[in-house]
Design a protein around this motif. Sequence first.
Motif, PDB file in Angstrom:
ATOM      1  N   SER A  78       0.820  -1.258   0.225  1.00  0.00           N
ATOM      2  CA  SER A  78      -0.208   0.088   0.262  1.00  0.00           C
ATOM      3  C   SER A  78       0.833   1.257  -0.275  1.00  0.00           C
ATOM      4  N   PRO A  79       0.190   2.532  -0.324  1.00  0.00           N
ATOM      5  CA  PRO A  79       1.048   3.704  -0.291  1.00  0.00           C
ATOM      6  C   PRO A  79       1.391   4.673   0.796  1.00  0.00           C
ATOM      7  N   GLY A  80       2.272   4.722   0.792  1.00  0.00           N
ATOM      8  CA  GLY A  80       3.245   5.480   2.293  1.00  0.00           C
ATOM      9  C   GLY A  80       4.526   5.074   2.591  1.00  0.00           C
ATOM     10  N   GLU A  81       5.038   5.772   3.351  1.00  0.00           N
ATOM     11  CA  GLU A  81       6.509   5.717   3.641  1.00  0.00           C
ATOM     12  C   GLU A  81       7.128   5.123   4.516  1.00  0.00           C
ATOM     13  N   TYR A  82       7.646   4.259   4.148  1.00  0.00           N
ATOM     14  CA  TYR A  82       8.606   3.195   4.848  1.00  0.00           C
ATOM     15  C   TYR A  82      10.176   3.103   4.731  1.00  0.00           C
ATOM     16  N   GLU A  83      10.484   2.183   6.063  1.00  0.00           N
ATOM     17  CA  GLU A  83      11.787   2.042   6.589  1.00  0.00           C
ATOM     18  C   GLU A  83      12.101   1.367   6.643  1.00  0.00           C
ATOM     19  N   VAL A  84      12.922   0.058   6.457  1.00  0.00           N
ATOM     20  CA  VAL A  84      13.276  -1.113   6.658  1.00  0.00           C
ATOM     21  C   VAL A  84      14.455  -1.905   6.180  1.00  0.00           C
ATOM     22  N   GLN A  85      15.144  -2.188   7.274  1.00  0.00           N
ATOM     23  CA  GLN A  85      16.538  -2.249   7.679  1.00  0.00           C
ATOM     24  C   GLN A  85      17.161  -1.527   6.846  1.00  0.00           C
ATOM     25  N   ILE A 114       3.735   4.942  -3.535  1.00  0.00           N
ATOM     26  CA  ILE A 114       2.796   6.334  -4.362  1.00  0.00           C
ATOM     27  C   ILE A 114       1.419   5.620  -5.039  1.00  0.00           C
ATOM     28  N   ARG A 115      -0.106   5.964  -5.000  1.00  0.00           N
ATOM     29  CA  ARG A 115      -0.917   5.501  -5.111  1.00  0.00           C
ATOM     30  C   ARG A 115      -0.949   5.804  -6.998  1.00  0.00           C
ATOM     31  N   ALA A 116      -1.050   4.616  -8.011  1.00  0.00           N
ATOM     32  CA  ALA A 116      -0.688   4.786  -9.025  1.00  0.00           C
ATOM     33  C   ALA A 116      -1.917   4.979  -9.400  1.00  0.00           C
ATOM     34  N   LYS A 117      -2.241   4.723 -11.006  1.00  0.00           N
ATOM     35  CA  LYS A 117      -3.897   4.569 -11.253  1.00  0.00           C
ATOM     36  C   LYS A 117      -2.865   2.807 -12.897  1.00  0.00           C
ATOM     37  N   ASN A 118      -4.108   1.854 -12.476  1.00  0.00           N
ATOM     38  CA  ASN A 118      -3.723   0.908 -13.493  1.00  0.00           C
ATOM     39  C   ASN A 118      -4.242   1.646 -14.878  1.00  0.00           C
ATOM     40  N   VAL A 119      -3.585   1.205 -15.978  1.00  0.00           N
ATOM     41  CA  VAL A 119      -4.331   1.722 -17.002  1.00  0.00           C
ATOM     42  C   VAL A 119      -4.672   0.773 -17.947  1.00  0.00           C
TER      43      VAL A 119
END
Length: 85
Positions: free
Chosen positions: A66-73, A80-85
């Motif tokens: 899902s969209p958002g900001e993450y920090e992993v290791q 970023i949410r995008a539209k499927n075309v």
Amino acid sequence: MYIQWLGGNGFKIQIEKTVLIIDPPSEQSGFRQNPLKADIVLNSGYGLTDAERVKPQENTCTIIDSPGEYEVQGIFIYGIRAKNV
């Protein structure tokens, strides 16, 4: 940094010891591959993907779908949410 195409939308990125899989191809996609192990899985939900095919590299595997900001290791990920075309 090591980048490998897995087929379809799928990529494997290795940064030192951390392994990141983007859109792991499902068995129905027709792409054959070795078992996948990763620390982080990015699943866009577009195309024939299957995050369940990826096993943890060490103890856990973080799945981001899902969209958002993450920090992993120590790796920063911006979804970023995008539209499927």
